[in-house]
Design a protein around this motif. Structure first.
Motif, mmCIF file in Angstrom:
data_model
loop_
_atom_site.group_PDB
_atom_site.id
_atom_site.type_symbol
_atom_site.label_atom_id
_atom_site.label_comp_id
_atom_site.label_asym_id
_atom_site.label_seq_id
_atom_site.Cartn_x
_atom_site.Cartn_y
_atom_site.Cartn_z
ATOM 1 N N VAL A 345 0.800 -1.147 0.108
ATOM 2 C CA VAL A 345 -0.061 -0.158 0.052
ATOM 3 C C VAL A 345 0.751 1.372 0.064
ATOM 4 C CG1 VAL A 345 -1.862 1.418 1.279
ATOM 5 C CG2 VAL A 345 -2.028 -1.158 1.104
ATOM 6 N N ALA A 348 2.348 1.864 -3.406
ATOM 7 C CA ALA A 348 1.393 2.141 -4.321
ATOM 8 C C ALA A 348 1.327 3.983 -4.214
ATOM 9 C CB ALA A 348 0.097 1.616 -4.241
ATOM 10 N N ILE A 349 1.067 4.163 -2.973
ATOM 11 C CA ILE A 349 0.995 5.622 -2.767
ATOM 12 C C ILE A 349 2.363 6.305 -2.946
ATOM 13 C CG2 ILE A 349 0.390 7.313 -0.756
ATOM 14 C CD1 ILE A 349 -1.089 5.016 0.736
ATOM 15 N N VAL A 352 2.466 6.862 -6.774
ATOM 16 C CA VAL A 352 1.561 7.874 -7.253
ATOM 17 C C VAL A 352 2.091 9.349 -6.950
ATOM 18 C CG1 VAL A 352 -0.738 8.805 -7.194
ATOM 19 C CG2 VAL A 352 -0.595 6.437 -7.210
ATOM 20 N N VAL A 353 2.509 9.466 -5.734
ATOM 21 C CA VAL A 353 2.909 10.733 -5.426
ATOM 22 C C VAL A 353 4.071 11.055 -5.953
ATOM 23 C CG1 VAL A 353 3.945 11.979 -3.497
ATOM 24 C CG2 VAL A 353 1.962 10.601 -3.176
ATOM 25 N N THR A 356 3.537 11.898 -9.892
ATOM 26 C CA THR A 356 2.824 13.078 -10.008
ATOM 27 C C THR A 356 3.948 14.320 -9.761
ATOM 28 O OG1 THR A 356 0.924 12.091 -8.932
ATOM 29 C CG2 THR A 356 0.802 14.710 -9.102
ATOM 30 N N ARG A 409 2.022 10.347 11.614
ATOM 31 C CA ARG A 409 0.899 10.001 10.615
ATOM 32 C C ARG A 409 1.671 8.791 10.051
ATOM 33 N NH1 ARG A 409 -2.159 11.738 13.382
ATOM 34 N NH2 ARG A 409 -3.129 13.643 13.616
ATOM 35 N N TRP A 410 0.618 7.831 9.751
ATOM 36 C CA TRP A 410 1.031 6.807 9.053
ATOM 37 C C TRP A 410 1.418 7.257 7.631
ATOM 38 C CZ3 TRP A 410 -1.303 5.668 4.147
ATOM 39 C CH2 TRP A 410 -2.515 6.376 3.888
ATOM 40 N N PRO A 461 1.732 10.317 -24.080
ATOM 41 C CA PRO A 461 1.874 8.996 -24.620
ATOM 42 C C PRO A 461 3.539 8.740 -24.855
ATOM 43 C CG PRO A 461 -0.002 9.972 -25.545
ATOM 44 C CD PRO A 461 0.721 10.928 -24.815
ATOM 45 N N LEU A 462 4.155 9.761 -25.356
ATOM 46 C CA LEU A 462 5.374 9.589 -25.844
ATOM 47 C C LEU A 462 6.484 9.128 -24.662
ATOM 48 C CD1 LEU A 462 5.975 12.350 -28.768
ATOM 49 C CD2 LEU A 462 5.668 9.844 -29.017
ATOM 50 N N ALA A 464 5.410 7.351 -22.293
ATOM 51 C CA ALA A 464 4.600 6.203 -21.333
ATOM 52 C C ALA A 464 5.521 5.365 -20.943
ATOM 53 C CB ALA A 464 3.630 5.655 -22.501
ATOM 54 N N SER A 486 13.549 5.302 8.559
ATOM 55 C CA SER A 486 14.151 4.543 9.981
ATOM 56 C C SER A 486 14.629 5.645 10.954
ATOM 57 C CB SER A 486 15.599 3.908 9.225
ATOM 58 O OG SER A 486 15.325 3.539 8.064
ATOM 59 N N LEU A 537 1.159 -2.753 -19.209
ATOM 60 C CA LEU A 537 0.393 -1.574 -19.384
ATOM 61 C C LEU A 537 0.741 -0.574 -20.379
ATOM 62 C CD1 LEU A 537 -0.978 -1.262 -15.808
ATOM 63 C CD2 LEU A 537 -2.149 -1.862 -17.677
ATOM 64 N N SER A 538 2.229 -0.365 -20.371
ATOM 65 C CA SER A 538 2.610 0.965 -21.002
ATOM 66 C C SER A 538 2.892 0.409 -22.254
ATOM 67 C CB SER A 538 3.897 1.452 -20.176
ATOM 68 O OG SER A 538 4.835 0.592 -20.070
ATOM 69 N N PRO A 541 1.314 -0.399 -28.173
ATOM 70 C CA PRO A 541 0.337 -1.376 -28.915
ATOM 71 C C PRO A 541 0.815 -1.692 -30.427
ATOM 72 C CG PRO A 541 -1.126 0.472 -28.363
ATOM 73 C CD PRO A 541 0.202 0.745 -27.740
ATOM 74 N N MET B 1 -3.135 6.831 -30.715
ATOM 75 C CA MET B 1 -2.321 7.105 -29.551
ATOM 76 C C MET B 1 -3.069 7.545 -28.033
ATOM 77 S SD MET B 1 0.878 7.786 -30.006
ATOM 78 C CE MET B 1 2.313 8.143 -31.082
ATOM 79 N N LEU B 4 -3.292 4.674 -25.887
ATOM 80 C CA LEU B 4 -2.068 4.084 -24.951
ATOM 81 C C LEU B 4 -2.150 4.458 -23.442
ATOM 82 C CD1 LEU B 4 0.426 3.608 -26.974
ATOM 83 C CD2 LEU B 4 1.061 5.256 -25.284
ATOM 84 N N SER B 5 -2.826 5.675 -23.326
ATOM 85 C CA SER B 5 -2.845 6.501 -22.141
ATOM 86 C C SER B 5 -3.902 5.722 -21.111
ATOM 87 C CB SER B 5 -2.867 7.962 -21.763
ATOM 88 O OG SER B 5 -4.020 8.017 -22.658
ATOM 89 N N PRO B 7 -4.976 2.289 -20.146
ATOM 90 C CA PRO B 7 -4.272 1.705 -18.843
ATOM 91 C C PRO B 7 -3.445 2.348 -18.044
ATOM 92 C CG PRO B 7 -3.490 0.785 -21.109
ATOM 93 C CD PRO B 7 -3.952 2.136 -21.429
ATOM 94 N N LEU B 8 -2.831 3.465 -18.397
ATOM 95 C CA LEU B 8 -1.860 4.129 -17.508
ATOM 96 C C LEU B 8 -3.102 5.059 -16.550
ATOM 97 C CD1 LEU B 8 1.156 5.536 -19.010
ATOM 98 C CD2 LEU B 8 1.010 3.943 -17.027
ATOM 99 N N TYR B 12 -3.529 4.586 -12.276
ATOM 100 C CA TYR B 12 -3.465 5.918 -11.679
ATOM 101 C C TYR B 12 -4.630 6.070 -10.676
ATOM 102 C CZ TYR B 12 -2.155 10.848 -10.806
ATOM 103 O OH TYR B 12 -1.636 11.970 -10.259
ATOM 104 N N LEU B 15 -4.804 3.460 -7.910
ATOM 105 C CA LEU B 15 -3.827 3.980 -6.975
ATOM 106 C C LEU B 15 -4.104 5.209 -6.060
ATOM 107 C CD1 LEU B 15 -0.327 3.506 -8.785
ATOM 108 C CD2 LEU B 15 -1.383 2.041 -7.197
ATOM 109 N N LEU B 18 -6.734 3.941 -3.741
ATOM 110 C CA LEU B 18 -6.049 3.458 -2.525
ATOM 111 C C LEU B 18 -5.691 4.315 -1.555
ATOM 112 C CD1 LEU B 18 -3.754 0.610 -3.917
ATOM 113 C CD2 LEU B 18 -5.037 0.281 -2.019
ATOM 114 N N ILE B 19 -5.537 5.681 -2.091
ATOM 115 C CA ILE B 19 -4.906 6.502 -1.074
ATOM 116 C C ILE B 19 -6.283 6.999 -0.246
ATOM 117 C CG2 ILE B 19 -3.975 9.052 -0.691
ATOM 118 C CD1 ILE B 19 -2.478 8.579 -3.037
#
Lengths: 553, 350
Positions: A345, A348-349, A352-353, A356, A409-410, A461-462, A464, A486, A537-538, A541, B1, B4-5, B7-8, B12, B15, B18-19
């Motif tokens: 968990v 995953a967080i 994402v952070v 971003t 805080r967790w 996309p470029l 990805a 730690s 995923l990335s 295709p 194009m 493609l994005s 799945p991403l 996202y 996730l 989840l937060i």
């Protein structure tokens, strides 16, 4: 053939407002959780005068530590580049399942407990000593450098590999047609265009080795103190916060200089590509097998030791250590499986952070020139170059008053992991963004696409595949429990898998050691699965349906 | 194009969800804290372990809840306690040992409290005459040996370790990075006529030095596949080797050099600035009560200080504790730690 990328024209002020808001995300995040805490702890020490600084600078031990830190990090970087480049060549050419497994394998070292890797290397060194007559490298600088290469292998292999695969390979074809040998093509045509990715990977590897702690303690000898271990020794063992902060200050200054030099080099060498799809020349079968075997042997050895020990039950083989992960034992406040769930968990967080914050930083670095670009570049890289003690204790004394009393805080745990992951994201993405040819953006803008749409439909996309690499790193870094956590008080219910491994190894007994190994194997498997998933995923295709490129030609 | 994005983006969003789930948990915690029951925070080190239900018993007796925060090793715990003195993270601190206690006592961050439970504790454990630190448990750091890996009889004294028959046999931890390493250095200072000479001889006898207990025990020591039959560990390590043996054994595979044992006593104290002084004191009382004391051996592999506590059978049968452990004054340890460790580095590196 490198040409300097132009800074694209920035839209008018009215359109810029959303950009300012978006740019505020990394500024606030890094400011609050990194710069403010680090500044607080350094300012605290400096306010007590500069005597501590003179003492440190004049002490031969500190000088030795600074010198050793610098040269071992440089040597680690050089060796990692040499060893990782062939694997990058392989990664650039492999797609599909095989490729994903290979990428997973190279990323796994990030979560392997230092103590286990250290033990495996120690055995290897001793065997090399007894069978080949190589001097025993255990507790030498060479051991530290080799271990850093082991941990950073993925940084070079994946960052450079993904960049390599996206280059316009027609140039190589043309050079071959004109009669250049393969070696000439690589050194004259490919290598110069790989430079942005090489610099990015070098920067990460250098900073990683620069602030490495566990590896230096486990594999290095007593004489191999680094700035990082000296900061720990002064702060924790001696209780001398002033000396520790002075060393931290020296660390920050060194990192600042390095990042500035690196970003300049990366900028100067950046290449753009027209995004023309062209097949990459295949490697010979022997070369492929050679690179594959070396990588598996180098990275796989500690893994094999770990798996063997995790399965050895009472002199036989079995899975009892794995089933035991579900039971509560006194050494852990929760079961090992719950700790693993926490880790996943948090990872995953943190991912994402870090994605971003890192992607926004990367876009700001590429889109803007001059001060803004440098500002984001430095800001995003520093967390990897500043000691975990400094950041942890900084958070402890800076974020301590309501409503900002966040010390226990967790979520401070994944936040601290994300701080270390941001530089990986930035360095994976910046070279990919820089090479998007300005004409692509210009054409889209000319057709009336707003900036946000250009970002979403052209840039994202470029990059990805670069994002997939970055996500894999961020996830692995958090799962491996890197960073300042730690040195922060932790609640029992936020126990992570690496902490559980460490605690299981803290009491003697083969049962506990077996469980520690089993948990490490599961942790490694979690990273492998994530990397494979992010690759799938990335995956572009269009590339799956493409014909295999012709061999050699 | 754009395909493609997708799945991403979905990854996202998952996730992000989840937060959101995670934030809910924290909200629940917050509500619990606002309830009428007092929740005390016990600040301790990473080796702290206690059976589930022990703090439940405390809650049943007093209505007070206990939340445990762990802060790394004992050095890190002391550093964090001092750094956060203005805004303490906890109400009670537990796990400060005699090698670090003076550093805390030099600051005014602990409240004095003389618990009536001290009546059951032998005087030799009460090192703090100001009653800011209350002894809870103790243990010894000693040289351990793997019985079957020794060629001859085990060593009987510290001075035996420099004899030629034990050349290349011992692995120790650096006192600069490890707390058992520090304890062993202190043992040699307290237990040999000239510790500098002792270490010079030990170095000549090919002693190995690692940075941590883990890398000594599971690296160079035979327990982890190493080649050295002797390691600096704890007096209770043989009991752990017995309990967690695989396959099970009747006798521990390791023994303890009783002459090398340095006594470590762990203390608890009430942190100044707590909003719940009475409750914090009740927790200190509880740490000395048989309910908690009886749980110490099997969870932390330390020994209870209370005379009312009972040792589990494994400890009664298989653990050896010396009558005369080595010790040094905590104030002297703190005052001379820097000189001692620097001299040690010169000898061992030089």
């Amino acid at each position: 053939m490198a040409n300097v990328s132009q800074t694209p024209d920035w839209p008018k002020l009215s359109r810029r407002l959303p950009n300012v808001v978006i740019a505020a995300v990394p500024v606030v995040f890094l400011g609050l959780f990194f710069f403010y805490p680090v500044f607080t702890i350094l300012a605290n020490a400096i306010s007590q005068g500069w005597n501590g600084f003179t003492d440190i600078v004049e002490s031969p031990r500190a000088r030795n530590a600074i010198w050793f830190t610098l040269w071992q990090a440089a040597a680690s970087t050089a060796l990692t580049l040499c060893v990782g480049l062939p694997a990058a060549a392989l990664i650039a050419r492999t797609t599909g399942k095989q490729g994903a497994f290979f990428k997973a394998l190279v990323t796994v070292p990030f979560v392997l407990p230092t103590i286990v890797v250290g033990g495996a290397f120690k055995e290897l060194f001793e065997q090399m000593n007894s069978t080949l007559g190589v001097p025993n490298l255990n507790h030498t600088a060479a051991a530290v450098i080799i271990a850093h290469t082991f941990f950073n292998f993925a940084v070079v292999a994946r960052t450079v590999g993904v960049f390599w695969s996206g280059l316009d390979h027609q140039l190589e074809e043309q050079a071959r047609t004109l009669g250049s040998s393969n070696a000439e093509v690589f050194w004259r045509v490919t290598c110069p265009r790989l430079k942005p990715a090489l610099y990015a990977a070098a920067a990460i590897t250098f900073l990683f080795s620069f602030t490495s702690f566990g590896v230096v303690l486990v594999l290095g000898g007593l004489g191999q103190a680094t700035i990082e271990t000296e900061i720990y020794r002064h702060a924790i063992i001696r209780g001398d916060m002033t000396s520790s902060a002075m060393l931290a200050l020296i660390q920050v200054v060194v990192v600042l200089v390095l990042v500035l030099v690196n970003s300049t080099l990366e900028r100067r060498t950046s290449v753009t590509t027209q995004m023309v799809r062209s097949p990459i020349a295949a490697l010979g079968t022997k070369t492929k097998i050679g690179i594959g075997c070396f990588t598996v042997a180098f990275l796989g050895t500690p893994l094999v030791v770990m798996i063997e020990r995790s399965l050895s039950v009472g002199g036989k083989y079995g899975v009892r250590h794995y089933t035991a992960l579900f039971s509560k034992i006194p050494q852990l406040p929760t079961t090992a499986v719950e700790a693993l769930a926490n880790s996943v968990v948090f990872a995953a967080i943190a991912t994402v952070v870090a994605l971003t914050v890192g992607v926004i930083c990367a876009m700001a670095i590429v889109a803007r020139g001059g001060f803004t670009s440098r500002f984001f570049d430095l800001g995003a890289m520093l967390p990897l170059g500043v000691s975990a003690v400094t950041v942890g204790f900084g958070i402890l004394i800076a974020l301590d008053e309501a409503p900002f009393d966040w010390r226990t805080r967790w979520w401070i745990v994944p936040v601290a992991h994300a701080l270390v992951a941001v530089p990986f994201v930035v360095r994976s993405v910046v070279p990919m963004l820089r090479r998007i040819h300005p004409s692509l953006r210009e054409a889209a803008a000319l057709l009336g696409a707003p900036r946000s749409r250009i970002r979403r439909q052209i840039e994202l996309p470029l990059i990805a595949r670069g994002l997939a690499v970055a996500a894999g790193f961020a996830f692995a870094i958090s799962l491996g429990e890197f960073g300042a956590t730690s040195f922060l008080p932790r609640r029992a219910d936020t126990l992570t898998a690496p902490q559980a491994v460490f605690r299981l190894l803290g009491t003697p007994g083969d049962l506990l050691r077996g469980q520690a190994m089993a948990l490490s194997v599961v942790l490694a498997a979690a990273v492998a699965v994530t990397v494979i998933a992010s690759e799938v995923l990335s995956a572009d295709p269009t590339s799956r349906s493409r014909q295999k490129p012709p061999i050699g030609s | 194009m754009p395909r493609l994005s997708i799945p991403l983006v979905s990854l996202y969003l998952t996730l992000m969800a989840l937060i959101a789930c995670g934030s809910d948990t924290s909200g629940a915690d917050q509500r619990e804290e606002n309830n009428e029951t007092v929740t005390l925070t016990l600040l301790t080190h990473d080796s702290f372990a206690i059976s589930e239900g022990v703090f439940e018993a405390f809650h049943d007796q007093t209505g007070i809840r206990v939340e445990v925060l762990t802060s790394g090793d004992v050095g890190s715990l002391v550093a964090q306690t001092i750094l956060s003195a203005d805004n303490p993270v906890g109400d009670v601190v537990f796990g400060i040992d005699n090698t670090f206690m003076q550093r805390l006592l030099d600051q005014s961050i602990l409240e004095p409290y003389k618990t009536s439970e001290l009546a059951n504790v032998p005087d030799r454990f009460e090192l703090d005459s100001t009653y800011r630190l209350t002894p809870i448990d103790y243990g010894d750091v000693c040289v351990n040996y793997w019985i079957d890996a020794l060629d001859g009889p085990p060593p009987r004294s510290l001075m035996d370790l420099v004899q030629p028959e034990f050349a290349g046999s011992l692995v120790v931890q650096s006192p600069e990075t490890s707390s058992p390493g520090m304890a062993f250095l202190l043992a040699t200072i307290a237990g040999t006529p000239d510790w500098e000479h002792f270490w010079t001889q030990l170095k000549a006898n090919d002693v190995a030095v690692t940075s941590s207990w883990e890398s000594a025990y599971y690296g160079d020591f035979v327990a982890g596949g190493g080649s050295r039959p002797m390691v600096v560990s704890y007096a209770s390590s043989p009991v752990a080797e017995l309990i967690y043996a695989d396959p099970p054994v009747d006798e521990p595979p390791t023994g303890v050099l009783l002459d090398s044992c340095f006594r470590q006593i762990e203390f608890a104290g009430v942190l100044a600035g707590t909003a719940h002084t009475d409750e914090a004191r009740a927790l200190v009382d509880f740490l000395l009560s048989p309910t908690f004391q009886n749980e110490i051996p099997m969870n932390m592999f330390m020994y209870p200080v209370s005379q009312k506590a009972e040792l589990p059978p494994e400890f009664v049968e298989h653990s050896q504790l010396t009558e005369n452990p080595l010790s040094l004054d905590p104030a002297e340890i703190e005052a001379r730690r820097k000189d001692w460790t620097e001299r040690w580095v010169e000898i061992v590196l030089g």
